[in-house]
Design a protein around this motif. Structure first.
Motif, PDB file in Angstrom:
ATOM      1  N   TYR B 212      68.426 -49.471-136.230  1.00 38.72           N
ATOM      2  CA  TYR B 212      69.337 -48.389-135.887  1.00 38.72           C
ATOM      3  C   TYR B 212      70.665 -48.578-136.600  1.00 38.72           C
ATOM      4  O   TYR B 212      71.230 -49.659-136.620  1.00 38.72           O
ATOM      5  N   ASP B 213      71.132 -47.515-137.191  1.00 41.07           N
ATOM      6  CA  ASP B 213      72.429 -47.532-137.861  1.00 41.07           C
ATOM      7  C   ASP B 213      73.294 -46.477-137.177  1.00 41.07           C
ATOM      8  O   ASP B 213      72.895 -45.317-137.084  1.00 41.07           O
ATOM      9  N   ALA B 218      68.119 -43.648-137.199  1.00 41.94           N
ATOM     10  CA  ALA B 218      67.030 -44.601-137.381  1.00 41.94           C
ATOM     11  C   ALA B 218      66.802 -44.868-138.862  1.00 41.94           C
ATOM     12  O   ALA B 218      66.788 -43.947-139.674  1.00 41.94           O
ATOM     13  N   VAL B 219      66.653 -46.136-139.181  1.00 37.83           N
ATOM     14  CA  VAL B 219      66.304 -46.531-140.545  1.00 37.83           C
ATOM     15  C   VAL B 219      64.892 -47.097-140.453  1.00 37.83           C
ATOM     16  O   VAL B 219      64.663 -48.097-139.792  1.00 37.83           O
ATOM     17  N   SER B 276      67.318 -41.434-133.271  1.00 39.48           N
ATOM     18  CA  SER B 276      67.200 -42.777-132.722  1.00 39.48           C
ATOM     19  C   SER B 276      65.826 -43.342-132.983  1.00 39.48           C
ATOM     20  O   SER B 276      64.867 -42.630-133.279  1.00 39.48           O
ATOM     21  N   VAL B 277      65.748 -44.635-132.840  1.00 38.84           N
ATOM     22  CA  VAL B 277      64.503 -45.340-133.076  1.00 38.84           C
ATOM     23  C   VAL B 277      63.411 -44.861-132.117  1.00 38.84           C
ATOM     24  O   VAL B 277      62.229 -44.888-132.430  1.00 38.84           O
ATOM     25  N   SER B 278      63.848 -44.384-130.952  1.00 39.25           N
ATOM     26  CA  SER B 278      62.825 -43.979-129.984  1.00 39.25           C
ATOM     27  C   SER B 278      62.186 -42.639-130.344  1.00 39.25           C
ATOM     28  O   SER B 278      61.243 -42.221-129.707  1.00 39.25           O
ATOM     29  N   ASP B 279      62.732 -41.965-131.376  1.00 40.93           N
ATOM     30  CA  ASP B 279      62.087 -40.725-131.797  1.00 40.93           C
ATOM     31  C   ASP B 279      60.826 -40.973-132.614  1.00 40.93           C
ATOM     32  O   ASP B 279      60.044 -40.059-132.847  1.00 40.93           O
ATOM     33  N   ILE B 280      60.644 -42.200-133.060  1.00 40.86           N
ATOM     34  CA  ILE B 280      59.480 -42.468-133.896  1.00 40.86           C
ATOM     35  C   ILE B 280      58.630 -43.543-133.252  1.00 40.86           C
ATOM     36  O   ILE B 280      59.015 -44.149-132.270  1.00 40.86           O
ATOM     37  N   LEU B 331      68.408 -46.834-128.654  1.00 39.98           N
ATOM     38  CA  LEU B 331      68.475 -46.350-130.036  1.00 39.98           C
ATOM     39  C   LEU B 331      67.818 -47.334-130.984  1.00 39.98           C
ATOM     40  O   LEU B 331      67.329 -46.977-132.041  1.00 39.98           O
ATOM     41  N   ASN B 332      67.822 -48.591-130.578  1.00 40.67           N
ATOM     42  CA  ASN B 332      67.403 -49.669-131.447  1.00 40.67           C
ATOM     43  C   ASN B 332      66.086 -50.284-130.986  1.00 40.67           C
ATOM     44  O   ASN B 332      65.535 -51.159-131.625  1.00 40.67           O
TER      45      ASN B 332
END
Ligand SMILES: Nc1nc2c(ncn2[C@@H]2O[C@H](COP(=O)(O)OP(=O)(O)O)[C@@H](O)[C@H]2O)c(=O)[nH]1
Ligand code: SF4
Ligand SMILES: [Mg+2]
Lengths: 377, 610
Positions: B212-213, B218-219, B276-280, B331-332
């Motif tokens: 997360y950035d 999300a990266v 956010s990371v939780s979207d993927i 997010l992370n």
């Protein structure tokens, strides 16, 4: 205005007891001399405060180890330079090995009228464990000598709660003190402090502390035995044969009366601010020699802090606290106690409520710290 | 001065190598990674710090890897050509085996690192089997040859006998002194195969982790299997069906270095306006929405939380901070899930789901460290399937919502297939441990001389309590553990309540198998007895099933608690202590009229063996 108390700290001991965490040192003649010079300087600085004292207390350390000359010099300086009331109580801490009829007489001549004798125990095994420099006989002899010398109050310090100490053994110490005719007792539970020999032994698992329930039993036994002898317990560790034998000096600490402390590590209080001297003899003396203040720090107490102290100190004494008076002194917004906790403490027999006054019972005194924590909201 | 190892132009698949390092803990994985990065000039000397790939404090401190990471290095080999080396660092714990598997799928080869003094150990074996599952080419590397106790010949024998690998050409090195590092690099180039995907085929890229950035969202860390990934593309995530516009792609070279495109065989990152990371979902496949691949890459599995626990702030004032902290953490950390919860004893909090106990610990630790929150966690629970007498199915992971026994027809609990690999000598004690933990159908097979793999069907609930710790001590660290979810099986479940002076403390309630109820209740009572300080009255601590008391302990009223001396100098000190304790009082939870310290809630979760 009520007169203040004067405390003079004498930091010297011939050896350091394994449980002691006071500011003490084993100093040679040279450092003792520089101490006395510095003391003169500090007394000189204190004159400017314009305080009047009606108690003077020489504590330590071992003031009795100073010998009549140096002791006389300090007393003389105090009388000369400071305003000490004529009816003031002069209090001296004494160790048994320093007591002789001659010494006792010299202390009386200097004007001391309250002697606290550090006997700690009348049991040779206990004294050896405590690393004391005297034996049981010496303890008894010293007490008798002081009484014979005509001190109006002779107080004995006793330590209880030694590992393995039984009720009987503790009872014998108290009975001996009564038989000897002491008029005041300070009964301190053995406390293992970090940074002491006992502290290190405890950490290494070589020293067991007595279990809480046994400590309580011994403590309450003192209340029982001394109470039966007609004594009063007026503070958690302090017992007097009659009200006029109480320590008037110590009382000042407990009711926020101003006091001035001189000597290394000594604390002072003016009703609002508390300040304290450098703890190390060398640093304290160096400051004075340089013409500077030996004070190391100070704190100004706001009403909240003063109130907390008033509760903390008051609930350690038999007189307890008067909530009405505390509200008058600090205002209803500050003087708040946890009422439900108070009710529970009263119901549990730890406190007695008497109108606005809360007084600790003996079991309450045994847990005064916990009581204070509960009472403060 | 030109860089010693110039960058590799895209489109040179034959000069790309993707690999991971697999090793038992402490055999030197992080140190070797550091050395490889340094000798390829991957980092400025002044930016360098040890264990550079472990970026989270908690990773560095505990020496564990939680998030995957990767680094792309340029290496000019002895053959004069420059190669692009993708080193993918994987987590090392079963809780994160999902990420491990995804990471392994992105490699062609693995360095199997063995400590020259310690030899082959449990995780060496476990990780090697995992690597073999993904068809990775394995190069044995013997590390720490500088140690006086190094015994290279013995280690070679172990590699041959315990792992069945050819050890004659094992690479020898010292990650500490740097000796043999070039040999390791040469082995990567000459012995590992290049990637095989077709750059002209439709795009397939595997997401193996995500970071997360705060500015870019999300990266995604991914490996392009085939096709090309470049900015401007419309990316379709094949499992979630979501579309994003690719904003940037690049290589991870300890910092992000954007490049025009990632082609087949590349390992790198994608930024695509994903909040956010939780979207993927880790394991998902990225394809080009305009000309999508026919199918996603295999191996996708939803990361499902299996352990649930409620988190409460120690003081209710911290609740808003907890809300913010969880939002940020989420997010992370895609695997973390949570929803509002409340407890009569502890106030408002959150019910959270975790991948396992380590994941739970990591989340708790991060909340404490990164957000300075002081928390109470309830006993972790699995999710039970309850069938009511009315024939309804309800899922329960929170004892507070456990139906009345009268309304329950039957209950099922999740089972796992546990697999433990270990030296044969621990087989007996481990079988006993599995039996204790209600393991069924326990069997074992010999992997090699002296090494066995045991499998057992066990209730997950038995594993989450302290199985992993017990296993480690039983096998002296030689046992490795992995599990997969199996099914739900009927169980005899009871709800154990803990009462403090007659008041149930809901946050201490738990669902346990009937056989375990008494032991667990007693454990709780004992721990509370030790941690709740004496108070003004006697405190009864009881464990109960419904109205039946099954365990009991008593805390006597306080009897001695007073400082002996309180004169001039003692007063300030004593008041300060009191002020500190007053703050502590706020950190106490009142249950009825009993003050319970935070430490009590933590102590109950510790096992007797700690
Ligand atoms: N003597 C020696 N020590 C090493 C070598 N490689 C790693 N170590 C040490 O072994 C310990 C574990 O290394 P680390 O890289 O953290 O292992 P990891 O748990 O596999 O990541 C550390 O103390 C390293 O300094 C080596 O080649 N020689
Ligand atoms: S005599 Fe008193 S002041 Fe001196 S060391 Fe012993 S306990 Fe401490
Ligand atoms: Mg590491």
């Amino acid at each position: 205005m009520t007169a203040a108390g004067l405390y003079l700290h004498v930091p010297f001991c011939t050896s350091v007891c394994p449980y002691c965490d006071f500011a003490v040192t084993i100093a040679g003649p040279q450092r003792r001399a520089s101490y006395l010079d510095a003391f003169d300087l500090e007394i000189g600085r204190a004159t400017a405060r314009g305080l009047r004292f009606d108690t003077v207390y020489l504590g330590g350390g071992t003031p009795s180890s100073l010998g009549p000359g140096p002791l006389g010099r300090i007393v003389g300086r105090v009388r000369e330079r400071l305003d000490v009331a004529s009816g003031a109580v002069w209090h001296l801490e004494v160790n048994p090995e320093d007591v002789s009829p001659v010494a006792a007489e010299s202390w009386r001549d200097l004007g001391f009228d309250f002697a606290s004798l550090g006997v700690q125990s009348f049991d040779d095994a206990e004294l050896a464990f405590l690393g004391r420099r005297h034996g049981a006989d010496g303890a008894r002899r010293a007490a008798r000598t002081l009484l014979d010398a005509g001190f109006p109050t002779v107080s004995l310090d006793l330590i209880f709660g030694l590992p393995g100490q039984t009720r009987d053994r503790w009872r014998r110490q108290l009975e001996t003190a009564l038989e000897l005719g002491a008029q005041h007792l300070s009964c301190y539970q053995l406390t293992v402090h970090d940074g002491t020999v006992f502290g290190r032994r405890h950490r290494r698992g070589e020293l067991d502390e007595l279990a809480e329930d046994e400590q309580a039993e011994l403590y309450l036994l003192a209340h029982e035995i001394l109470g039966a002898a007609g004594w009063e317990s007026y503070e958690v560790s302090s017992f007097a044969a009659a009200p006029h034998h109480r320590s008037r000096h110590n009382q000042k600490y407990w009711d926020h009366t101003p006091y001035l402390g001189l000597g290394p590590s000594a604390h002072s209080f003016d009703g609002r601010t508390r300040w304290w001297n450098r703890r190390k003899l060398r640093l304290w003396a160096a400051a004075l020699e340089a013409g500077e203040s030996p004070v190391e720090g100070e704190e100004r107490l706001d009403d909240e802090a003063l109130f907390a102290e008033a509760v903390m100190l008051g609930l350690r004494t038999a007189a307890g606290i008067d909530l009405g008076r505390l509200r008058d002194r600090f205002g209803a917004a500050v003087a708040v106690v946890d009422e439900p906790a108070v009710d529970r403490l009263v119901a549990g027999g730890w406190l007695v409520r008497d109108g606005d006054r809360l007084r600790p019972t003996p079991p309450g005194m045994a847990v005064a710290d916990a009581v204070v924590r509960a009472v403060l909201a | 001065m030109p860089p010693r190892h110039p960058p590799v132009a895209p489109g040179t698949m034959k000069n790309t190598r993707s690999f991971c390092i697999i090793a038992h803990i402490d055999h030197g994985k992080s140190t070797l990674a550091d050395r490889l990065i340094q000798s390829c000039g991957g980092v400025d000397e002044r930016d360098f710090r040890d264990q550079i790939l472990d970026s989270m404090d908690i990773e560095r401190e505990r020496g564990i890897t939680i998030k995957s990471n990767s680094v792309t290095l340029n290496y000019t080999a002895r053959d004069g050509e420059t190669y692009r080396l993708n080193l993918i660092d994987t987590p090392g714990h079963v809780d994160f085996s999902h990420e491990v598997r995804r990471s392994l799928m992105s490699c062609e080869g693995a360095l199997l690192l063995v400590d020259a003094a310690q030899g082959v150990e449990a995780q060496t074996v476990a990780n090697m089997y995992l690597a073999l599952e993904y068809d990775l080419e394995i190069v044995p590397v013997i590390n720490k040859i500088d140690l006086p106790s190094a015994d290279i010949e013995r280690v070679k024998e172990e590699i041959e006998e315990d792992l069945g690998l050819e050890a004659e050409h094992a690479v020898l090195c010292s990650a500490k002194t740097g000796k043999g590092i070039v040999d390791v690099l040469e082995a990567i180039v000459t012995r590992l195969p290049p990637p095989a995907g077709d750059p002209e085929a439709p795009l397939q890229a595997m997401i193996f982790d995500a970071q997360y950035d705060p500015y870019r969202g999300a990266v995604l860390l991914c490996r392009v299997q085939q096709g090309r990934l470049r900015p401007g593309q419309s990316a379709l995530l094949m499992h979630t069906g979501k579309r994003y516009d690719v904003e940037e792609v690049g290589l991870l070279q300890l910092k992000r270095v954007s490049v025009p495109e990632l082609d087949a065989g590349s390992v790198g990152y994608v930024i695509a306006g994903i909040k956010s990371v939780s979207d993927i979902e880790v394991g998902d496949t990225i394809t080009d929405a305009r000309s999508p691949a026919a199918a996603p890459l295999p191996g996708y599995k939803e990361a499902k939380p299996v352990v649930f626990s409620s988190i409460y702030p120690m003081s209710t004032e911290e609740y808003p901070e907890l809300v913010r902290a969880l939002e940020k953490l989420k997010l992370n950390d895609a695997a973390l899930i949570y929803e509002k919860d409340s407890s009569a004893a502890l106030g408002f909090g959150f019910r959270c789901g975790f991948l396992g106990l380590l994941h739970l610990e990591v989340v708790q630790e991060r909340l404490r460290r990164e957000y300075d929150l002081s928390l109470i966690l309830s006993a972790p629970s699995v999710r039970y399937r309850v069938t009511t007498t009315a024939g309804e199915t309800v899922w329960v992971d929170n004892p507070s919502y456990y139906p009345n026994p009268g309304q329950i027809d039957h209950v099922e609990e999740p089972y796992i297939k546990a697999s433990v690999m270990m030296p044969e000598r621990y087989l007996g004690p481990v079988m006993e441990l599995c039996r204790e933990r209600r393991g069924e159908g326990t069997t074992f097979t010999y992997l090699a001389v002296g090494r066995v793999e045991l499998t057992s069907e066990m209730p997950l609930a038995e594993v989450i309590f302290d199985f992993y710790d017990r296993l480690k001590s039983t096998t002296q660290g030689y046992g490795s553990f992995d599990y997969e979810m199996l099914d739900y099986r009927a169980t005899d479940l009871v709800k154990v309540d803990i009462l403090v002076n007659g008041e149930p403390v809901d946050a201490l309630s738990q669902l346990v198998h009937r056989e375990r109820a008494r032991g667990r209740a007693l454990h709780y009572c004992e721990r509370l007895e030790e941690t709740i300080p004496r108070q003004q009255f006697k405190i009864a601590i009881q464990g109960a099933i419904g109205g039946d008391i099954i365990a009991r302990k008593t805390i006597n009223a306080f009897r001695k608690d007073v400082t002996a001396k309180c004169y001039g100098g003692d007063i300030t000190r004593k008041r300060k202590l009191l002020e500190k304790q007053k703050k502590g009082k706020k950190r106490m939870k009142m249950v009825g009229n009993v003050e319970i310290p935070q430490s009590a809630f933590i102590a109950v979760l510790k096992t007797d063996k700690d």
